[in-house]
Design a protein around this motif. Sequence first.
Motif, PDB file in Angstrom:
ATOM      1  N   ASP A   1      81.674  12.420 -30.404  1.00 53.99           N
ATOM      2  CA  ASP A   1      80.677  11.357 -30.499  1.00 53.99           C
ATOM      3  C   ASP A   1      80.385  10.998 -31.953  1.00 53.99           C
ATOM      4  O   ASP A   1      80.291   9.819 -32.300  1.00 53.99           O
ATOM      5  CB  ASP A   1      79.377  11.771 -29.796  1.00 53.99           C
TER       6      ASP A   1
ATOM      7  N   ALA B   1      81.319   7.403 -33.735  1.00 57.28           N
ATOM      8  CA  ALA B   1      80.299   6.581 -34.382  1.00 57.28           C
ATOM      9  C   ALA B   1      80.725   6.227 -35.806  1.00 57.28           C
ATOM     10  O   ALA B   1      80.546   5.085 -36.252  1.00 57.28           O
ATOM     11  CB  ALA B   1      78.952   7.311 -34.381  1.00 57.28           C
TER      12      ALA B   1
ATOM     13  N   ASP C   1      88.294   6.583 -23.854  1.00 58.40           N
ATOM     14  CA  ASP C   1      87.497   5.354 -23.827  1.00 58.40           C
ATOM     15  C   ASP C   1      87.377   4.837 -22.393  1.00 58.40           C
ATOM     16  O   ASP C   1      86.294   4.435 -21.955  1.00 58.40           O
ATOM     17  CB  ASP C   1      88.133   4.298 -24.738  1.00 58.40           C
TER      18      ASP C   1
ATOM     19  N   PRO D   1      81.070  16.379 -22.265  1.00 59.26           N
ATOM     20  CA  PRO D   1      80.267  16.095 -23.461  1.00 59.26           C
ATOM     21  C   PRO D   1      80.927  16.730 -24.680  1.00 59.26           C
ATOM     22  O   PRO D   1      81.453  17.839 -24.608  1.00 59.26           O
ATOM     23  CB  PRO D   1      78.923  16.773 -23.165  1.00 59.26           C
ATOM     24  N   ASN D   2      80.906  15.997 -25.785  1.00 59.34           N
ATOM     25  CA  ASN D   2      81.557  16.501 -26.991  1.00 59.34           C
ATOM     26  C   ASN D   2      80.872  15.869 -28.200  1.00 59.34           C
ATOM     27  O   ASN D   2      81.148  14.721 -28.554  1.00 59.34           O
ATOM     28  CB  ASN D   2      83.054  16.167 -26.952  1.00 59.34           C
ATOM     29  N   GLU D   3      79.980  16.624 -28.832  1.00 57.74           N
ATOM     30  CA  GLU D   3      79.204  16.098 -29.962  1.00 57.74           C
ATOM     31  C   GLU D   3      80.097  15.735 -31.141  1.00 57.74           C
ATOM     32  O   GLU D   3      79.852  14.736 -31.824  1.00 57.74           O
ATOM     33  CB  GLU D   3      78.135  17.111 -30.386  1.00 57.74           C
TER      34      GLU D   3
ATOM     35  N   TYR E   1      88.427  17.966 -23.809  1.00 51.94           N
ATOM     36  CA  TYR E   1      87.829  16.634 -23.713  1.00 51.94           C
ATOM     37  C   TYR E   1      87.522  16.216 -22.274  1.00 51.94           C
ATOM     38  O   TYR E   1      86.616  15.421 -22.040  1.00 51.94           O
ATOM     39  CB  TYR E   1      88.744  15.583 -24.352  1.00 51.94           C
TER      40      TYR E   1
ATOM     41  N   GLN F   1      84.907   6.872 -20.596  1.00 54.70           N
ATOM     42  CA  GLN F   1      83.546   6.540 -21.028  1.00 54.70           C
ATOM     43  C   GLN F   1      83.055   5.284 -20.329  1.00 54.70           C
ATOM     44  O   GLN F   1      81.894   5.187 -19.956  1.00 54.70           O
ATOM     45  CB  GLN F   1      83.491   6.338 -22.545  1.00 54.70           C
TER      46      GLN F   1
END
Length: 161
Positions: free
Chosen positions: A104, A108, A44, A99-101, A80, A47
């Motif tokens: 994500d 969400a 976090d 990036p890590n779908e 990660y 990000q």
Amino acid sequence: MTQVDPVDQAAELVGREFAMAVVVFHEAVGRLLGLSAVERKCLDLLQRLGPVTAGAIGEHTGLTTGAVTRMVDRLSKAGYVQRCPDPHDRRKVVVQLLPNERMDALMATAFGPFVGDMTAIMGRYDDNELSAILDFVRSTTDALLANTRRVTRLDPARPDG
């Protein structure tokens, strides 16, 4: 015998319950990703701030240099994060979120309803009340980080102390 102020006692209980709820929630979210709560919060942090040095991670978390190094090693092995040369100073290394779908999508799912709940809660307060609440949260955050550093220095098992 000293009397305990009922307001102070209630405030302590609310604070303890709040802290427990935050820790347990972030531990549950971390488990979704196969991470500890601290590792998840490090993601976090990345990000929010973008690529930062391990030292900056330590400043924001109160963790020791050794603890940050081990955590970054685990996050790197899990795919990660990666260590990269600092674009502004090639002598330094920064930690960068990859990036890590999957992450994500899980984030969400975990945070979407929570954000909605928090938006509804915040809507119950006027600007002056929100200002006081935000001041309290910022001050509490500063106190928590300072005390994390203090307690970390007391730990006799600390490998880098």
